[in-house]
Design a protein around this motif. Sequence first.
Motif, mmCIF file in Angstrom:
data_model
loop_
_atom_site.group_PDB
_atom_site.id
_atom_site.type_symbol
_atom_site.label_atom_id
_atom_site.label_comp_id
_atom_site.label_asym_id
_atom_site.label_seq_id
_atom_site.Cartn_x
_atom_site.Cartn_y
_atom_site.Cartn_z
ATOM 1 N N GLU A 257 -4.291 -9.409 -0.590
ATOM 2 C CA GLU A 257 -5.677 -9.692 -0.188
ATOM 3 C C GLU A 257 -5.817 -11.141 0.249
ATOM 4 O O GLU A 257 -6.473 -11.428 1.253
ATOM 5 C CB GLU A 257 -6.624 -9.389 -1.354
ATOM 6 N N ALA B 18 -6.118 -0.161 -4.772
ATOM 7 C CA ALA B 18 -6.034 -0.732 -6.119
ATOM 8 C C ALA B 18 -6.772 0.143 -7.126
ATOM 9 O O ALA B 18 -6.312 0.335 -8.257
ATOM 10 C CB ALA B 18 -6.622 -2.139 -6.119
ATOM 11 N N SER B 19 -7.907 0.686 -6.724
ATOM 12 C CA SER B 19 -8.673 1.556 -7.616
ATOM 13 C C SER B 19 -7.884 2.804 -7.987
ATOM 14 O O SER B 19 -7.871 3.236 -9.147
ATOM 15 C CB SER B 19 -9.998 1.955 -6.949
ATOM 16 N N LEU C 43 -7.188 -2.113 0.907
ATOM 17 C CA LEU C 43 -6.440 -2.693 -0.214
ATOM 18 C C LEU C 43 -7.129 -2.437 -1.547
ATOM 19 O O LEU C 43 -6.508 -2.034 -2.523
ATOM 20 C CB LEU C 43 -6.282 -4.195 -0.001
ATOM 21 N N TRP C 44 -8.425 -2.670 -1.592
ATOM 22 C CA TRP C 44 -9.127 -2.528 -2.862
ATOM 23 C C TRP C 44 -9.330 -1.065 -3.235
ATOM 24 O O TRP C 44 -9.374 -0.713 -4.414
ATOM 25 C CB TRP C 44 -10.457 -3.279 -2.809
ATOM 26 N N GLU D 296 0.822 -1.209 0.000
ATOM 27 C CA GLU D 296 0.000 0.000 0.000
ATOM 28 C C GLU D 296 0.856 1.259 0.000
ATOM 29 O O GLU D 296 0.546 2.235 -0.685
ATOM 30 C CB GLU D 296 -0.959 -0.017 1.189
ATOM 31 N N ILE E 13 -1.648 -6.456 -5.402
ATOM 32 C CA ILE E 13 -2.681 -6.341 -4.380
ATOM 33 C C ILE E 13 -3.491 -7.628 -4.173
ATOM 34 O O ILE E 13 -3.796 -7.974 -3.037
ATOM 35 C CB ILE E 13 -3.579 -5.124 -4.666
ATOM 36 N N PRO E 14 -3.862 -8.380 -5.219
ATOM 37 C CA PRO E 14 -4.575 -9.641 -4.945
ATOM 38 C C PRO E 14 -3.772 -10.616 -4.079
ATOM 39 O O PRO E 14 -4.352 -11.366 -3.293
ATOM 40 C CB PRO E 14 -4.801 -10.209 -6.351
ATOM 41 N N ILE F 14 -1.031 -2.719 -8.799
ATOM 42 C CA ILE F 14 -2.315 -3.395 -9.010
ATOM 43 C C ILE F 14 -2.130 -4.906 -9.009
ATOM 44 O O ILE F 14 -2.914 -5.648 -8.405
ATOM 45 C CB ILE F 14 -2.952 -2.947 -10.336
ATOM 46 N N ARG G 9 -8.722 -5.070 4.622
ATOM 47 C CA ARG G 9 -9.088 -5.595 3.300
ATOM 48 C C ARG G 9 -9.775 -4.515 2.458
ATOM 49 O O ARG G 9 -9.565 -4.433 1.240
ATOM 50 C CB ARG G 9 -9.998 -6.807 3.466
#
Length: 440
Positions: free
Chosen positions: A216, A108-109, A104-105, A37, A212-213, A209, A101
């Motif tokens: 997660e 990513a955005s 994180l997303w 992050e 990040i998965p 990007i 969590r």
Amino acid sequence: MTTTKTTTTTLLDAATESPRPKHYRAIAAICLGNALEFYDFLVYSMLATLMARLFFPFGDHTLIPLMLSLAVFGTGFVMRPLGGLLIGLYADRVGRKAALRLTLWLMASGSLLFTLAPTYAQAGLLGPAVIILARLVQGFAVGGQIGSSTTMLMEYADKDSRGYYCSWQTFSQSLGIAFGGVLVMSLSSLLSAEAMDSWGWRLVFAVGILAIPISEYIRHRLPETEVHRKLVRQEPEGERQLKLLLRHPRQIVAGVLLVTGATVPIYTIQFYLANHAISVLHMPLAVATWAAIFACLPPLLLSAHAGRLSDRIGRRKSIFWPLPILLVAIYPAFLLVNLYPNILMLLAIVTVLSIPLTYTIVPNMALLPELFPARIRVSGMSIAYCIGVAVFGGFTQLFAAALVSLTGSPNAPAWYMFAAIVLSLAGLKLAPETAGRELD
């Protein structure tokens, strides 16, 4: 993914003795997530001069595009208090893991927007508008991330090891910055200037990007802290969280001032000095990445020791003793960089200054969540941290560049850092000693 987890575990193990085994994997997972992050959030600063050319080609003076680019970097900090409040309240109510969590997303955005953003030459003002939106989204995410992850680390620890556990927050941030520096430096060396301006910079954001998965998946396996599980089992107190926050103004003010004294030196030493060397002293772009990497070495090597030291001698003493060193050293540091504008001098200065900086920011990070009761711990720390960063820390580079432009003195940014450290001393006066004490 196995390789990534093994690398992180090795770094943790090499730094110092292992924490309690049942939390070892959790600390490794949080460190990896934090590193990813902060890589996404701070890699923009390493590309600030490049982004200035692509998105802000205004005016004849090189400082104007750079100041606009640094202003965009600062807009991410404007959203931090809102993200800290909303995600912090979410973490205190739903859980620390759920908040991590979510951030994180959101991050990513923001990275996706950066990757796809058109430049000024391609779409005019739409390009700057997209990257500003991306920074706002990232700022909102980091605003909630810092309080959630630090609180989670702290609540895994016992009363005699909270400083050590929280030290991994600083370690992981530096790990993300160092990774970003190595990647930007590698691409700058491998690609031509035209390729870097065309698509190389997009690859830097795209890497965030793709990573990040992985984080997660790891964070999905984290156990919720026992402190929060106990809160969930308790009967509702009937007192809303916002009202409870308002009952702790002293802690919030102390936290804001302490954060000011930590983050302004961070952004001055680790980021502005390098951009100053490029824009004012006309050093090559690679200088910024080398400076960021070297500035990360002391936190990577010394954070765990700084955390253990604060557990042993107390948070207040640990925060205080490095501050006079930074006060005395910062103005001569600018003098030396401007008198001897070469990369060896710059790298030596950022490395040396990062040593006392590490020993003050690590106990700062431990003290902030300790100031607040468990029911508002994440939101309280997040608000204090994000206000301090948004008002003072995040715009450090913009203020520093403006001081140079207004005064004509390349040494002027030192006075801004000097004032921030003085403010942090006032915050330290307001803060109680928390090391080794039961909090709840």
